[in-house]
Design a protein around this motif. Sequence first.
Motif, short mmCIF file in Angstrom:
data_model
loop_
_atom_site.label_atom_id
_atom_site.label_comp_id
_atom_site.label_asym_id
_atom_site.label_seq_id
_atom_site.Cartn_x
_atom_site.Cartn_y
_atom_site.Cartn_z
N ALA A 146 71.98 72.71 39.40
CA ALA A 146 71.08 73.12 38.23
C ALA A 146 71.33 72.11 36.97
CB ALA A 146 71.38 74.37 37.60
N GLU A 147 72.36 71.68 36.86
CA GLU A 147 72.74 70.58 35.76
C GLU A 147 72.05 69.33 35.92
OE1 GLU A 147 76.78 70.37 35.55
OE2 GLU A 147 76.98 72.13 34.39
N ARG A 148 72.03 68.90 37.38
CA ARG A 148 71.19 67.86 37.76
C ARG A 148 69.79 67.94 37.24
NH1 ARG A 148 71.25 65.43 43.80
NH2 ARG A 148 73.46 65.32 43.33
N VAL A 149 69.30 69.00 37.70
CA VAL A 149 67.60 69.42 37.31
C VAL A 149 67.42 69.24 35.66
CG1 VAL A 149 65.71 70.98 37.41
CG2 VAL A 149 67.52 70.81 39.43
N ARG A 150 68.36 69.82 34.97
CA ARG A 150 68.32 70.02 33.70
C ARG A 150 68.41 68.38 33.35
NH1 ARG A 150 73.70 71.38 30.95
NH2 ARG A 150 73.97 69.16 31.85
N ASP A 151 69.45 67.68 33.49
CA ASP A 151 69.38 66.23 33.03
C ASP A 151 68.20 65.47 33.63
OD1 ASP A 151 71.64 66.99 32.15
OD2 ASP A 151 73.18 66.08 33.42
N GLU A 152 67.74 65.51 34.96
CA GLU A 152 66.75 64.72 35.52
C GLU A 152 65.32 64.71 34.67
OE1 GLU A 152 66.57 62.08 37.46
OE2 GLU A 152 68.70 62.34 38.17
N PHE A 153 65.17 66.16 34.20
CA PHE A 153 63.93 66.44 33.56
C PHE A 153 63.92 66.48 32.24
CE2 PHE A 153 63.38 67.31 38.12
CZ PHE A 153 62.02 66.87 38.54
N GLY A 154 65.03 66.21 31.63
CA GLY A 154 65.17 65.77 30.32
C GLY A 154 65.20 67.00 29.37
N MET A 155 65.64 68.22 30.04
CA MET A 155 65.87 69.53 29.13
C MET A 155 67.38 69.62 28.71
SD MET A 155 64.19 71.62 32.23
CE MET A 155 64.13 73.24 31.21
N ARG A 156 67.24 70.23 27.51
CA ARG A 156 68.41 70.59 26.89
C ARG A 156 69.20 71.81 27.47
NH1 ARG A 156 67.74 71.72 20.46
NH2 ARG A 156 69.82 71.87 20.53
N HIS A 157 68.40 72.76 28.14
CA HIS A 157 68.99 73.95 28.70
C HIS A 157 68.13 74.03 29.92
CE1 HIS A 157 71.41 74.58 25.10
NE2 HIS A 157 70.31 74.33 24.57
N ILE A 158 68.68 74.94 30.70
CA ILE A 158 68.15 75.41 32.04
C ILE A 158 68.68 76.86 32.53
CG2 ILE A 158 69.61 74.21 33.63
CD1 ILE A 158 66.96 73.24 34.97
N ARG A 159 67.98 77.46 33.27
CA ARG A 159 68.58 78.82 33.63
C ARG A 159 68.41 78.71 35.13
NH1 ARG A 159 64.12 83.43 32.01
NH2 ARG A 159 62.36 82.70 33.11
N PHE A 160 69.28 79.56 35.97
CA PHE A 160 69.22 79.64 37.14
C PHE A 160 69.64 80.92 37.65
CE2 PHE A 160 73.60 77.98 36.70
CZ PHE A 160 74.18 78.73 37.39
N ALA A 161 69.19 81.26 38.77
CA ALA A 161 69.58 82.97 39.54
C ALA A 161 70.17 82.40 40.51
CB ALA A 161 68.29 83.63 39.71
N GLY A 162 71.54 83.04 40.54
CA GLY A 162 72.45 82.91 41.99
C GLY A 162 73.73 82.81 41.78
N ASP A 163 74.60 82.73 42.92
CA ASP A 163 76.12 82.44 42.74
C ASP A 163 76.36 80.95 42.11
OD1 ASP A 163 78.63 81.96 42.81
OD2 ASP A 163 78.69 82.83 45.14
N PRO A 164 76.87 80.53 41.07
CA PRO A 164 77.21 79.24 40.59
C PRO A 164 77.87 78.46 41.67
CG PRO A 164 77.70 80.69 38.95
CD PRO A 164 77.40 81.93 40.07
N ASN A 165 78.59 79.19 42.37
CA ASN A 165 79.54 78.38 43.41
C ASN A 165 78.66 78.29 44.71
OD1 ASN A 165 81.61 78.15 41.66
ND2 ASN A 165 82.25 80.19 42.02
N LEU A 166 77.65 78.69 45.01
CA LEU A 166 76.76 78.57 46.23
C LEU A 166 76.71 77.06 46.36
CD1 LEU A 166 74.91 79.77 48.48
CD2 LEU A 166 73.11 79.33 46.89
N GLN A 167 76.92 76.67 47.76
CA GLN A 167 76.90 75.23 48.20
C GLN A 167 75.39 74.90 48.68
OE1 GLN A 167 79.38 72.79 48.19
NE2 GLN A 167 79.77 74.42 46.65
N VAL A 168 74.97 73.76 47.98
CA VAL A 168 73.51 73.72 48.47
C VAL A 168 73.33 72.46 48.59
CG1 VAL A 168 71.34 73.26 46.93
CG2 VAL A 168 72.69 75.07 46.29
#
Length: 374
Positions: free
Chosen positions: A261-283
Amino acid sequence: MTSTVFVRDIMRLMEEIAPAKLAMDNDKIGLQVGNVDKPVSRVWVALEASPDTVDAAVDAGVDMIVTHHALLFRPIARLDTRQRRDRAIQQLLVHDIAVFSAHTNLDIAPGGVNDVIAGKLGLKDVEVLDVTYREPLYKLVVYVPTTHLDVVRSAIGDAGAGAIGRYTHCTFSASGTGTFLPGQGTKPFIGTQGELEQVAEARLETVVPDHLIHSVVARMCEVHPYEEVAYDILPMLQTGDEFGIGRIGNLERSIALEEFAERVRDEFGMRHIRFAGDPNLQVDRVAVLGGSGSRWVAASLEKGAQVLVTSDVGHHEAGDAWADGMAVVDATHAALEQPVCAVLAQMLRDKLRANGTSVTIEAAPVTVDPFTWI
């Protein structure tokens, strides 16, 4: 294309990039404001023709705005120019600025919105998430004197006919006898007016995709020796290339959902982002869909994704998705789709350059995201 570029020329190039046939049902695409015969020297590519975009376009002397979101998506009952949006439409008309929109057709088109998102996230082995269009195929059958069989076969193959998988110029021919009686006023390549002629001919057949059928037939008629070419175009039950909404692919390495989710935030130039799911889920497998994509949770699950990157996800939609086992990263609508503007501007510049013309085409330097994060 002539040295002068018109609105219709930009529209023709957009049809090559994002064909209208790819758009989903009831979408509003194409020319929304303006005159196809207007010359253009400066074009902006924008996410939408917002009031701020229109004001800036007027100041910059822009002739045409190519947008992703439609300016006129819903019917307009009246234009009240006290309102900013209505006043922007008035400005477009007063300053003769054309607006052309490519919405879901640009989402679906190769190299469009969803491929850009997938590329920015570094996805590999990318494929369509949900097929929405299968290109029709046609069987083209033409009768050719055997003396010209190779000429006609080469011409239609070079024009794109006969492509099956990784093979090109695929045809079949069978020999036979053609008969015809040239009438008064004809100039037959073989035979004499008023006399029945018998000619050694071949029945040549091949497969042609829908978008090439007219150009292939035109090329065939150019090289065929007969004054009147006998040919058939037969629709086939098989279909050709598949196109669709969204993309799905694999990451180079498995990472935790929170890091992704942090990668998505940084790649698309956002200050913040939200996500739903287990933060430790391996993607390691990711689905992406620009715009409002929560309807594609089930398709993402079916194709093995652990997370769907999209926008405009509501509370219940996010909760239901995670309850079903699908994590969701919710970026803003504008942030996910804005990067396609620079890519599309470059595509148009490249096509114009290939045609020997030059027009100033650039991504509009205007932010259209209605949300501000604090």
